[in-house]
Motif scaffolding. Structure first.
Motif, PDB file in Angstrom:
ATOM      1  N   PRO A   1       0.586  -1.368   0.410  1.00  8.13           N
ATOM      2  CA  PRO A   1       0.026   0.012   0.183  1.00  8.13           C
ATOM      3  C   PRO A   1       0.663   1.090   0.218  1.00  8.13           C
ATOM      4  O   PRO A   1       0.722   2.169  -0.825  1.00  8.13           O
ATOM      5  N   ALA A   2       2.096   1.330   0.633  1.00  8.76           N
ATOM      6  CA  ALA A   2       2.756   2.252   0.664  1.00  8.76           C
ATOM      7  C   ALA A   2       3.686   2.921  -0.950  1.00  8.76           C
ATOM      8  O   ALA A   2       3.266   4.239  -1.693  1.00  8.76           O
ATOM      9  N   ALA A   3       3.883   1.333  -1.147  1.00 13.54           N
ATOM     10  CA  ALA A   3       4.333   2.184  -2.641  1.00 13.54           C
ATOM     11  C   ALA A   3       3.366   1.969  -3.612  1.00 13.54           C
ATOM     12  O   ALA A   3       3.286   3.127  -4.777  1.00 13.54           O
ATOM     13  N   PHE A   4       1.610   1.553  -2.920  1.00 11.67           N
ATOM     14  CA  PHE A   4       1.011   2.386  -4.242  1.00 11.67           C
ATOM     15  C   PHE A   4       0.620   3.861  -4.176  1.00 11.67           C
ATOM     16  O   PHE A   4       0.094   4.936  -4.970  1.00 11.67           O
ATOM     17  N   VAL A   5       0.526   4.179  -2.898  1.00 10.97           N
ATOM     18  CA  VAL A   5       0.097   5.916  -2.092  1.00 10.97           C
ATOM     19  C   VAL A   5       1.294   6.906  -3.538  1.00 10.97           C
ATOM     20  O   VAL A   5       0.803   7.445  -3.780  1.00 10.97           O
ATOM     21  N   ARG A   6       2.624   6.211  -3.130  1.00  8.72           N
ATOM     22  CA  ARG A   6       3.843   6.779  -3.357  1.00  8.72           C
ATOM     23  C   ARG A   6       3.316   7.417  -5.143  1.00  8.72           C
ATOM     24  O   ARG A   6       3.801   8.075  -5.649  1.00  8.72           O
ATOM     25  N   GLN A   7       2.959   6.309  -6.666  1.00  5.27           N
ATOM     26  CA  GLN A   7       2.806   6.180  -7.276  1.00  5.27           C
ATOM     27  C   GLN A   7       1.447   7.296  -7.649  1.00  5.27           C
ATOM     28  O   GLN A   7       1.159   8.076  -8.353  1.00  5.27           O
ATOM     29  N   LEU A   8       0.826   7.601  -6.374  1.00  2.30           N
ATOM     30  CA  LEU A   8      -0.395   8.812  -6.140  1.00  2.30           C
ATOM     31  C   LEU A   8       0.284  10.312  -6.200  1.00  2.30           C
ATOM     32  O   LEU A   8      -0.118  11.310  -6.665  1.00  2.30           O
ATOM     33  N   GLY A   9       1.365   9.856  -5.378  1.00  7.63           N
ATOM     34  CA  GLY A   9       2.448  11.117  -5.008  1.00  7.63           C
ATOM     35  C   GLY A   9       2.747  11.802  -6.219  1.00  7.63           C
ATOM     36  O   GLY A   9       2.648  12.555  -7.060  1.00  7.63           O
ATOM     37  N   TRP A  10       3.594  10.190  -7.366  1.00 12.56           N
ATOM     38  CA  TRP A  10       3.989  11.006  -8.382  1.00 12.56           C
ATOM     39  C   TRP A  10       2.701  12.659  -9.163  1.00 12.56           C
ATOM     40  O   TRP A  10       3.105  12.285  -9.945  1.00 12.56           O
ATOM     41  N   ARG A  11       1.645  11.184  -9.269  1.00 15.53           N
ATOM     42  CA  ARG A  11       0.288  11.424  -9.907  1.00 15.53           C
ATOM     43  C   ARG A  11       0.042  13.238  -9.831  1.00 15.53           C
ATOM     44  O   ARG A  11       0.672  14.344 -10.496  1.00 15.53           O
ATOM     45  N   ASP A  12       0.729  13.103  -8.491  1.00 13.27           N
ATOM     46  CA  ASP A  12       0.772  14.316  -8.080  1.00 13.27           C
ATOM     47  C   ASP A  12       1.668  15.293  -8.165  1.00 13.27           C
ATOM     48  O   ASP A  12       1.288  16.860  -8.752  1.00 13.27           O
ATOM     49  N   PHE A  13       2.800  14.988  -7.906  1.00 18.61           N
ATOM     50  CA  PHE A  13       3.875  16.006  -8.646  1.00 18.61           C
ATOM     51  C   PHE A  13       3.623  16.444  -9.895  1.00 18.61           C
ATOM     52  O   PHE A  13       4.075  17.453 -10.016  1.00 18.61           O
ATOM     53  N   TYR A  14       3.155  15.839 -10.892  1.00 18.23           N
ATOM     54  CA  TYR A  14       3.162  16.210 -12.540  1.00 18.23           C
ATOM     55  C   TYR A  14       2.270  17.159 -12.140  1.00 18.23           C
ATOM     56  O   TYR A  14       1.892  18.203 -13.079  1.00 18.23           O
ATOM     57  N   TYR A  15       1.083  17.049 -11.693  1.00 16.69           N
ATOM     58  CA  TYR A  15       0.130  18.388 -12.057  1.00 16.69           C
ATOM     59  C   TYR A  15       1.138  19.421 -11.128  1.00 16.69           C
ATOM     60  O   TYR A  15       0.515  20.473 -11.399  1.00 16.69           O
ATOM     61  N   GLN A  16       1.638  19.908  -9.999  1.00 14.79           N
ATOM     62  CA  GLN A  16       2.217  20.854  -9.811  1.00 14.79           C
ATOM     63  C   GLN A  16       3.217  21.265 -10.971  1.00 14.79           C
ATOM     64  O   GLN A  16       3.464  22.634 -11.150  1.00 14.79           O
ATOM     65  N   VAL A  17       3.864  20.557 -12.026  1.00 12.23           N
ATOM     66  CA  VAL A  17       4.604  20.802 -12.377  1.00 12.23           C
ATOM     67  C   VAL A  17       3.959  22.067 -13.706  1.00 12.23           C
ATOM     68  O   VAL A  17       4.455  22.634 -13.896  1.00 12.23           O
ATOM     69  N   THR A  18       2.704  20.859 -13.989  1.00 12.80           N
ATOM     70  CA  THR A  18       1.739  21.359 -15.487  1.00 12.80           C
ATOM     71  C   THR A  18       1.305  22.624 -14.710  1.00 12.80           C
ATOM     72  O   THR A  18       1.261  23.206 -15.606  1.00 12.80           O
ATOM     73  N   ALA A  19       1.120  22.194 -13.549  1.00  8.23           N
ATOM     74  CA  ALA A  19       0.603  24.201 -13.032  1.00  8.23           C
ATOM     75  C   ALA A  19       1.499  25.382 -13.893  1.00  8.23           C
ATOM     76  O   ALA A  19       1.571  26.224 -13.780  1.00  8.23           O
ATOM     77  N   SER A  20       2.846  24.944 -13.359  1.00  3.62           N
ATOM     78  CA  SER A  20       3.771  26.105 -13.530  1.00  3.62           C
ATOM     79  C   SER A  20       4.221  25.580 -14.931  1.00  3.62           C
ATOM     80  O   SER A  20       5.481  27.090 -15.243  1.00  3.62           O
ATOM     81  N   PHE A  21       4.551  25.014 -15.327  1.00  3.45           N
ATOM     82  CA  PHE A  21       4.857  24.687 -16.982  1.00  3.45           C
ATOM     83  C   PHE A  21       3.515  24.041 -17.981  1.00  3.45           C
ATOM     84  O   PHE A  21       3.778  22.772 -18.649  1.00  3.45           O
ATOM     85  N   PRO A  22       1.900  24.529 -18.380  1.00  4.79           N
ATOM     86  CA  PRO A  22       1.312  24.837 -18.564  1.00  4.79           C
ATOM     87  C   PRO A  22       1.510  23.763 -20.126  1.00  4.79           C
ATOM     88  O   PRO A  22       1.133  23.013 -20.837  1.00  4.79           O
ATOM     89  N   ALA A  23       2.725  24.037 -21.082  1.00  4.48           N
ATOM     90  CA  ALA A  23       3.356  24.561 -21.885  1.00  4.48           C
ATOM     91  C   ALA A  23       4.288  22.014 -22.374  1.00  4.48           C
ATOM     92  O   ALA A  23       4.372  22.067 -22.858  1.00  4.48           O
ATOM     93  N   ILE A  24       3.369  21.487 -21.047  1.00  3.58           N
ATOM     94  CA  ILE A  24       4.840  20.645 -20.931  1.00  3.58           C
ATOM     95  C   ILE A  24       4.047  19.462 -22.196  1.00  3.58           C
ATOM     96  O   ILE A  24       5.489  18.493 -22.201  1.00  3.58           O
ATOM     97  N   SER A  25       3.159  19.387 -22.977  1.00  4.90           N
ATOM     98  CA  SER A  25       3.164  18.826 -24.005  1.00  4.90           C
ATOM     99  C   SER A  25       3.353  19.092 -25.342  1.00  4.90           C
ATOM    100  O   SER A  25       3.853  18.038 -26.352  1.00  4.90           O
ATOM    101  N   THR A  26       4.145  20.573 -25.312  1.00  3.43           N
ATOM    102  CA  THR A  26       4.686  20.937 -26.377  1.00  3.43           C
ATOM    103  C   THR A  26       6.126  21.314 -26.903  1.00  3.43           C
ATOM    104  O   THR A  26       6.833  21.222 -27.030  1.00  3.43           O
ATOM    105  N   GLN A  27       6.440  21.718 -24.913  1.00  2.95           N
ATOM    106  CA  GLN A  27       7.454  22.128 -25.453  1.00  2.95           C
ATOM    107  C   GLN A  27       8.880  21.882 -24.010  1.00  2.95           C
ATOM    108  O   GLN A  27       8.180  20.927 -22.971  1.00  2.95           O
ATOM    109  N   ALA A  28       9.590  21.318 -24.527  1.00  3.93           N
ATOM    110  CA  ALA A  28      11.253  20.750 -23.317  1.00  3.93           C
ATOM    111  C   ALA A  28      10.899  21.182 -21.943  1.00  3.93           C
ATOM    112  O   ALA A  28      11.021  22.772 -22.807  1.00  3.93           O
TER     113      ALA A  28
END
Length: 444
Positions: free
Chosen positions: A253-280
């Motif tokens: 379960p701890a390893a699974f929750v970590r994957q949910l942490g990864w999901r949130d991680f990319y949301y906070q990256v995208t909030a600051s870098f919304p061009a993530i699908s097209t720009q490096a």
């Protein structure tokens, strides 16, 4: 407040839905609304089907509580304001999101609400912890590396789950509209959408989460939750999933929750870098990519001649989903072995993936390509070694590449090494040449 509109987007559920719960608690009448935006309906037939199934399920659930789902087609901002004026709503409630499309929608809705003197409230609900809920020391910005983010995320105070409304009262005489029939989709074995199915799968998954730490990379075991499409459309609450998994003891379960942490991680990256699908994200990693339409087509169709790559790509087309380890292998093969642009992979995955969303699809592609948040941007996944480690008996490969069903043992991972008489009878291609030689597949 007498009347409120709840604009559903990617929160297609009634349990732990802060926008819906707040509207029901503070308004006498609530108008639940979903707007089918024609600009988005053609991007992925698979997700369009999953969406329509989820909307049909949401409508039935709302009806059971005395309400209904109001369905409109067009521009979500225009239609939300139009409905608010029609029913005399004083407020609109909306779940906050991070993609460039979602941010533009929020900004436009805010301007229109101000002009029409309607209050607009944004609520959490698409992630466990809202983007910006934790920030690096020194103030401002976002976490660029996962490990420090996860430590902060894990120790942060999460919001309390909100109660499911007992009853919903619609404004009188409102036209709810018809929900179009779900489109056919591209993948015949795609999962069924909806909160009811998502909750059922979550309940079943929690009974099997124990060995997740050992099995989540085991490709034939299929020991993952397969909840990602339901998280992507908000059919299940990510906070509820995390809380329920946290309540189970053990490393799985701890390893699974970590994957949910990864999901949130990319949301906070995208909030600051919304061009993530097209720009490096990391410009220095965005090298000169080759143009090779033939190689790209073979990769897309699962006919590269490298069995584990082809198995992953065929699973994608058949199910609208791919095992996470296969996603890493196929993405690395496209970018690090074939040298093709990661944006081609982003778009192909977006076409088929039920769980395809901007933060995670694009963020993970950039991680593999070496243009994103990987602290080792030059890493590559050797497809043969990966296959021998995570599919040692070739069960996963044979499941999706029927041409190789008769090949026994580890030989299935390198069929080009079989005797010519055997190879010729398989009907399976040799590895793509593309001015590469066999050393490419074997290089670490």
């Amino acid at each position: 407040m007498r009347t409120a509109v709840v604009l559903f987007t990617r929160d297609l559920r009634v349990h732990d839905n802060p926008a819906l719960a707040s509207a029901c608690a503070n308004a006498e009448q609530v108008a639940p609304l979903f707007v089918l935006d024609p600009r988005l309906q053609t991007l992925s037939p698979n997700r369009a089907r999953f969406l329509h199934q989820s909307l049909a399920d949401l409508r039935e659930t709302l009806r059971a509580k005395g309400g209904d789902l109001i369905v409109r087609t067009g521009d979500p901002v225009v239609e939300a304001i139009k409905l608010a004026r029609e029913v005399g709503a004083e407020g609109i409630a909306l779940a906050a999101d991070v993609s460039a499309y979602a941010r533009r929608r929020e900004q436009r809705l805010e301007q229109e609400c101000e002009q029409h003197r309607i209050s607009l409230r944004l609520f959490p609900g698409t992630t466990v912890l809202p983007p910006g809920g934790v920030q690096p020391g020194g103030g401002g910005g976002h976490y660029k590396v996962f490990s420090p983010y996860y430590r902060a995320w894990e120790s942060a105070k999460w919001r309390d789950e909100v109660a499911t409304p007992r009853t919903i009262t619609l404004p009188p005489d409102v036209t709810v509209g018809d929900l179009p029939e779900a489109p056919a989709g591209d993948s015949p074995a795609a999962a069924l959408g909806g909160e009811t199915e998502g909750r059922r799968r979550l309940e079943t998954w929690l009974q099997h989460v124990g060995p997740y730490d050992d099995l989540h990379n085991d490709m034939p075991a299929d020991g993952t939750s397969r909840l990602s499409p339901y998280l992507r459309f908000g059919c299940v609450s990510p906070l509820t999933v995390a809380n329920l998994a946290r309540a189970v003891d053990g490393p799985g379960p701890a390893a699974f929750v970590r994957q949910l942490g990864w999901r949130d991680f990319y949301y906070q990256v995208t909030a600051s870098f919304p061009a993530i699908s097209t720009q490096a994200y990391r410009k220095s990693g965005d090298g000169e990519w080759r143009n090779d339409d033939d190689a790209l087509k073979h990769w897309q169709e699962g006919t590269t001649g490298v069995p584990v790559v082809d198995a992953g790509m065929r699973q994608l087309r058949a199910e609208g989903w791919m095992h996470n380890r296969a996603r890493l292998i196929t993405a690395s093969f496209l970018t690090k072995h074939l040298g093709l642009d990661w944006r081609e992979g982003v778009q192909w995955f977006f076409r088929f993936l039920l769980d395809g969303d901007v933060p995670n699809n694009s963020g993970n592609w950039q991680w593999v390509a070496g243009t994103g948040n990987d602290t080792k941007p030059y890493r590559r996944f050797n497809p043969i070694r990966q296959a021998e480690r995570f599919d040692p008996d070739g069960v996963y490969v044979r499941r999706y590449v029927p041409e190789l069903k008769a090949v026994e043992g580890k030989a299935v991972h390198q069929p080009w090494r079989l005797p010519e008489a055997v190879r010729s009878g398989l009907g399976y291609p040799g590895p793509l040449e593309s001015h590469r030689d066999e050393a490419v597949w074997l290089r670490p």
